[in-house]
Design an enzyme around this catalytic site. Structure first.
Site, PDB file in Angstrom:
ATOM      1  N   HIS A 216     -11.869   1.791   2.493  1.00 40.98           N
ATOM      2  CA  HIS A 216     -11.232   2.519   1.393  1.00 40.98           C
ATOM      3  C   HIS A 216     -12.138   2.854   0.224  1.00 40.98           C
ATOM      4  CE1 HIS A 216      -6.746   1.624   2.458  1.00 40.98           C
ATOM      5  NE2 HIS A 216      -7.433   2.138   3.457  1.00 40.98           N
TER       6      HIS A 216
ATOM      7  N   GLU B 192      -3.003  -2.917  -2.607  1.00 40.76           N
ATOM      8  CA  GLU B 192      -4.158  -2.343  -1.891  1.00 40.76           C
ATOM      9  C   GLU B 192      -4.539  -0.967  -2.427  1.00 40.76           C
ATOM     10  OE1 GLU B 192      -3.468  -1.918   2.313  1.00 40.76           O
ATOM     11  OE2 GLU B 192      -5.488  -1.162   2.713  1.00 40.76           O
TER      12      GLU B 192
ATOM     13  N   LYS C 103      -7.094   2.581  -2.574  1.00 38.36           N
ATOM     14  CA  LYS C 103      -7.715   3.497  -1.621  1.00 38.36           C
ATOM     15  C   LYS C 103      -8.402   4.629  -2.378  1.00 38.36           C
ATOM     16  CE  LYS C 103      -6.698   5.772   2.782  1.00 38.36           C
ATOM     17  NZ  LYS C 103      -5.730   5.955   3.850  1.00 38.36           N
TER      18      LYS C 103
ATOM     19  N   TRP D  55       0.863  -1.178   0.000  1.00 35.12           N
ATOM     20  CA  TRP D  55       0.000   0.000   0.000  1.00 35.12           C
ATOM     21  C   TRP D  55       0.900   1.229   0.000  1.00 35.12           C
ATOM     22  CZ3 TRP D  55      -0.290   3.987   3.691  1.00 35.12           C
ATOM     23  CH2 TRP D  55      -1.192   5.003   3.326  1.00 35.12           C
TER      24      TRP D  55
ATOM     25  N   ASP E  38      -9.720  -3.089   1.329  1.00 35.65           N
ATOM     26  CA  ASP E  38      -9.832  -2.586   2.699  1.00 35.65           C
ATOM     27  C   ASP E  38     -11.240  -2.015   2.848  1.00 35.65           C
ATOM     28  OD1 ASP E  38      -9.822  -0.659   4.886  1.00 35.65           O
ATOM     29  OD2 ASP E  38      -7.647  -0.856   4.930  1.00 35.65           O
TER      30      ASP E  38
ATOM     31  N   ASP F 209     -12.230   8.829   8.645  1.00 37.51           N
ATOM     32  CA  ASP F 209     -11.286   7.794   9.063  1.00 37.51           C
ATOM     33  C   ASP F 209     -11.669   6.434   8.497  1.00 37.51           C
ATOM     34  OD1 ASP F 209      -9.165   6.557  10.523  1.00 37.51           O
ATOM     35  OD2 ASP F 209     -10.701   5.783  11.876  1.00 37.51           O
TER      36      ASP F 209
ATOM     37  N   ASP G  80     -10.200   3.625   9.593  1.00 37.79           N
ATOM     38  CA  ASP G  80      -9.559   2.608  10.434  1.00 37.79           C
ATOM     39  C   ASP G  80     -10.094   2.514  11.857  1.00 37.79           C
ATOM     40  OD1 ASP G  80      -7.357   1.855   8.483  1.00 37.79           O
ATOM     41  OD2 ASP G  80      -7.046   4.015   8.648  1.00 37.79           O
TER      42      ASP G  80
ATOM     43  N   ASP H 238      -7.339  -4.265   9.870  1.00 35.88           N
ATOM     44  CA  ASP H 238      -6.615  -3.009   9.720  1.00 35.88           C
ATOM     45  C   ASP H 238      -7.378  -1.881  10.419  1.00 35.88           C
ATOM     46  OD1 ASP H 238      -4.923  -1.004   9.048  1.00 35.88           O
ATOM     47  OD2 ASP H 238      -5.338  -1.029   6.893  1.00 35.88           O
TER      48      ASP H 238
ATOM     49  N   HIS I  63      -8.638  -6.302   4.190  1.00 42.36           N
ATOM     50  CA  HIS I  63      -8.312  -5.522   5.380  1.00 42.36           C
ATOM     51  C   HIS I  63      -9.650  -5.204   6.010  1.00 42.36           C
ATOM     52  CE1 HIS I  63      -3.941  -3.919   4.832  1.00 42.36           C
ATOM     53  NE2 HIS I  63      -4.021  -5.222   4.936  1.00 42.36           N
TER      54      HIS I  63
HETATM   55  C1  RNT Z   1      -3.827   2.720   4.713  1.00 37.77           C
HETATM   56  C2  RNT Z   1      -3.953   1.273   4.428  1.00 37.77           C
HETATM   57  C3  RNT Z   1      -2.833   0.410   4.927  1.00 37.77           C
HETATM   58  C4  RNT Z   1      -2.360   0.803   6.309  1.00 37.77           C
HETATM   59  C5  RNT Z   1      -1.309  -0.099   6.889  1.00 37.77           C
HETATM   60  C6  RNT Z   1      -0.683   0.476   8.102  1.00 37.77           C
HETATM   61  O1  RNT Z   1      -4.951   3.413   4.415  1.00 37.77           O
HETATM   62  O2  RNT Z   1      -5.164   0.789   4.887  1.00 37.77           O
HETATM   63  O3  RNT Z   1      -3.202  -0.914   4.875  1.00 37.77           O
HETATM   64  O4  RNT Z   1      -3.429   0.908   7.191  1.00 37.77           O
HETATM   65  O5  RNT Z   1      -0.403  -0.423   5.923  1.00 37.77           O
HETATM   66 ZN    ZN Z   2      -5.507  -1.329   4.800  1.00 37.34          ZN
END
Ligand code: RNT
Ligand code: ZN
Length: 418
Positions: free
Chosen positions: A262, A226, A228, A185, A259, A294, A296, A326, A286
């Protein structure tokens, strides 16, 4: 207590059996699933290369809950605690900045030996390992570009870092007898509207091809990429968008990483899985939870989480999907964050494994959408919790919220003294 749980389980077993669902078989399947816990929840994505350096790359851990791990020894102790409160046998997902060295090693020169303690610990505790290059929190990532940088020398540095990471992943896989998923990523993107959207993507494509030029045995290392939608400071353009990586993963037969945080807020990754799986060999998830800006937050037992796990089970994808987590929350006990998030992922998996799949499909094919809706709604009220408790009992971890007592004790005895 044990007796009560078993009694409740037997009653639940009967309720599910009436729908043709074998709860014992579901628990057996669940015990075979390994989730990859992300090391970075334990220290707010700090790592041990230069922990004082702030986090960059458009991601952020907010909060200052006391007791975060400051050394690898502390982080492993916290992880041990978390694993002891999560039913099943699970993996660990490491980032390159979690290396252990006595002098500073440039990221393009890291080697397996810098992760020797992690590997020994993984062997001892039966954890598979996964890996990630760290293409952020570094002077050469300060302007927001790495593998897609306009400057070939900067790209070259990050290409070398990613190559080194694949080799470390392959080493882990070989040593542990279980392939490491090495996931790339990068944060690359622009805060404001770019005029050239093409060149960075051409650079990224070329960088990835160089990184993956050397074939590695998939029994040791699997490559994932990955995507985003946006990050802090890359609101207007992200080089590695979904379309970019979807195309790349299909063209080069790499793993795609989805993810859950994302995408656009009304878009869920659950609906993407069955499309993606037609074209890529395997998938990395993820599992995360997006909340406004956010991506995460700690994973909770949402409809979306259930929909993701339902797709994995209904589509019979469990052997082609790697489930990683994640999230990073610095405002609550960090061990609890792992435990709560992972237990929720497992709970959602169990709910999916307890569905009468055949019956549901028959109703759909027969066009009986009334019965389909009725059944799906009825399932939500079945005694799933009794089956989950039984799983925790079988796996010798605390049943119900009893895990919190252990975290409180650990916080008092260990974390408070850091
Ligand atoms: C960032 C991605 C990635 C990170 C990690 C720490 O938006 O989700 O996966 O969270 O690599
Ligand atoms: Zn991620």
């Amino acid at each position: 207590m044990t007796n009560q749980i078993e009694k409740a389980y037997e009653l639940a077993q009967e309720r599910y059996a009436a729908l043709g669902v074998d709860t014992d078989a579901a628990l057996k399947k669940l015990s075979d699933i390994s989730i990859s816990l992300h090391c970075w929840q334990g220290d707010d994505v700090g790592g041990f290369e230069e922990p004082e350096r702030g986090l960059s790359g458009g991601i952020m851990a907010t909060g200052n809950y006391p007791g975060k791990a400051r050394t690898a020894v502390q982080l492993r102790a916290d992880l041990d605690k978390a694993y002891s409160l999560i039913p099943g046998t699970h993996r660990l997902n490491l980032h390159a900045i979690y290396l252990e060295t006595d002098h500073k090693v440039p990221r393009n020169e890291i080697e397996p030996k810098h992760f020797a303690n992690w590997l020994d610990w993984a062997k001892e505790n039966n954890h598979g390992l996964d890996f990630n290059p760290t293409c952020f929190s570094h002077p050469l990532a300060d302007d927001g570009f790495t593998l897609a940088h306009a400057d070939a020398a900067v790209r070259q540095f990050w290409i070398e870092h990613c190559i080194a990471c694949r080799e470390i992943g392959a080493y882990f896989g070989r040593e542990l007898g279980s392939p490491a998923v090495t996931n790339i990523w990068i944060p690359d993107g622009y805060k404001d509207t770019p005029v050239d959207r093409v060149a960075p993507r051409q650079h990224l494509l070329d960088s990835l091809d160089q990184i993956f030029a050397q074939g590695l045995d998939p029994a040791h290392n699997l490559d994932a990429v990955e995507c985003k939608l946006f990050g802090l400071g890359s609101e207007s353009y992200v080089v590695g968008s979904h379309e970019f990586y979807m195309g790349y993963a299909i063209a080069r037969q790499k793993l795609l990483c989805l993810d859950a945080g994302h995408f656009h807020p009304t878009e869920t990754i659950a609906d993407k899985i069955s499309s993606v799986m037609l074209y890529v060999p395997e998938l990395l998830l993820h599992v995360s939870r997006g909340v406004r800006w956010d991506s995460d937050h700690v994973v909770t037992l949402t409809d979306e989480l259930q929909a993701i796990m339902q797709e994995l089970v209904r589509g019979d994808y469990l052997n082609r999907v790697h489930i990683g987590l994640d999230f990073f929350d610095a405002s609550i006990n960090r061990v609890a964050a792992w435990v709560i998030g992972t237990r929720n992922a497992l709970r959602a998996l169990l709910m999916a494994l307890l569905e009468p799949g055949e019956k549901m499909r028959q109703l759909e094919l027969a066009g009986d959408f009334t019965a389909r809706l009725a059944l799906l709604e009825e399932l939500k009220g079945l005694p799933f919790g009794a089956v989950w408790d039984q799983f925790c009992l079988q796996q010798s971890v605390p049943v119900g919220i009893a895990y919190l007592d252990e975290i409180h004790a650990y916080e008092k005895q260990v974390m408070a003294h850091r």
